[in-house]
Enzyme design. Sequence first.
Site, PDB file in Angstrom:
ATOM      1  N   ASN A  53       0.929  -1.085   0.067  1.00 49.01           N
ATOM      2  CA  ASN A  53      -0.053   0.006   0.115  1.00 49.01           C
ATOM      3  C   ASN A  53       0.891   1.328   0.116  1.00 49.01           C
ATOM      4  OD1 ASN A  53       0.496  -1.068   2.693  1.00 49.01           O
ATOM      5  ND2 ASN A  53      -0.651   0.733   3.466  1.00 49.01           N
ATOM      6  N   CYS A 107     -11.096  -1.972  -4.235  1.00 49.31           N
ATOM      7  CA  CYS A 107     -10.232  -3.490  -4.458  1.00 49.31           C
ATOM      8  C   CYS A 107     -10.882  -4.564  -5.079  1.00 49.31           C
ATOM      9  CB  CYS A 107      -9.219  -3.930  -3.526  1.00 49.31           C
ATOM     10  SG  CYS A 107      -7.894  -2.482  -3.129  1.00 49.31           S
ATOM     11  N   GLU A 120      -3.100  -4.470  -3.069  1.00 51.43           N
ATOM     12  CA  GLU A 120      -3.600  -5.532  -4.137  1.00 51.43           C
ATOM     13  C   GLU A 120      -3.877  -4.868  -5.588  1.00 51.43           C
ATOM     14  OE1 GLU A 120      -7.002  -5.187  -0.983  1.00 51.43           O
ATOM     15  OE2 GLU A 120      -4.750  -4.681  -0.929  1.00 51.43           O
ATOM     16  N   CYS A 154      -4.117   0.886  -2.588  1.00 50.63           N
ATOM     17  CA  CYS A 154      -3.961  -0.281  -1.984  1.00 50.63           C
ATOM     18  C   CYS A 154      -3.038  -1.241  -2.437  1.00 50.63           C
ATOM     19  CB  CYS A 154      -5.478  -0.838  -1.696  1.00 50.63           C
ATOM     20  SG  CYS A 154      -6.514   0.022  -0.790  1.00 50.63           S
TER      21      CYS A 154
END
Length: 157
Positions: free
Chosen positions: A61, A114, A74, A72
């Site tokens: 992140n 996300c 991911e 973030c």
Amino acid sequence: MKKSIAVEYEDFADYSELPELEQNLVEKAYSISSNAYAPYSNFKVGAAVLLENGEVVLGSNQENIAYPSGLCAERVALFYAGANFPAETIKLLVIVAKGDLLPFDKILSPCGSCRQVLVESESRQTEPFQVILVSQNRRTIRFSSAKDLLPFAFGTI
């Protein structure tokens, strides 16, 4: 007409119960979480994406004082994979988190943005990918598809 959706996932007491390849990805995600830029939340998240060609893409992140300009872990990893390996199929995504914002025994679930990116990434390819989430005390859950995290993603139903 009333309908329902069921979500199946596997729950492990410890990520050491996973196959060795998946354990290695969890370790990589924990390692990259140390590179997180999180001066505001002091909450560090790491992500590891396994591509079909064996390449592993990592992300952490990245916060910004002008919230919500950060990103973030991911999404960092998935966007990098999409930009640099657009023809490769994603096989697996691992997400881990460290910090006081989350109780030690609780699993971080991806935020709504996300989840939408996960579903979009999965929709871009011809097959689902697994998602593994790991708590600070090593409890682990594994989903067989990103769509299990957001069954009614933005788009048409």
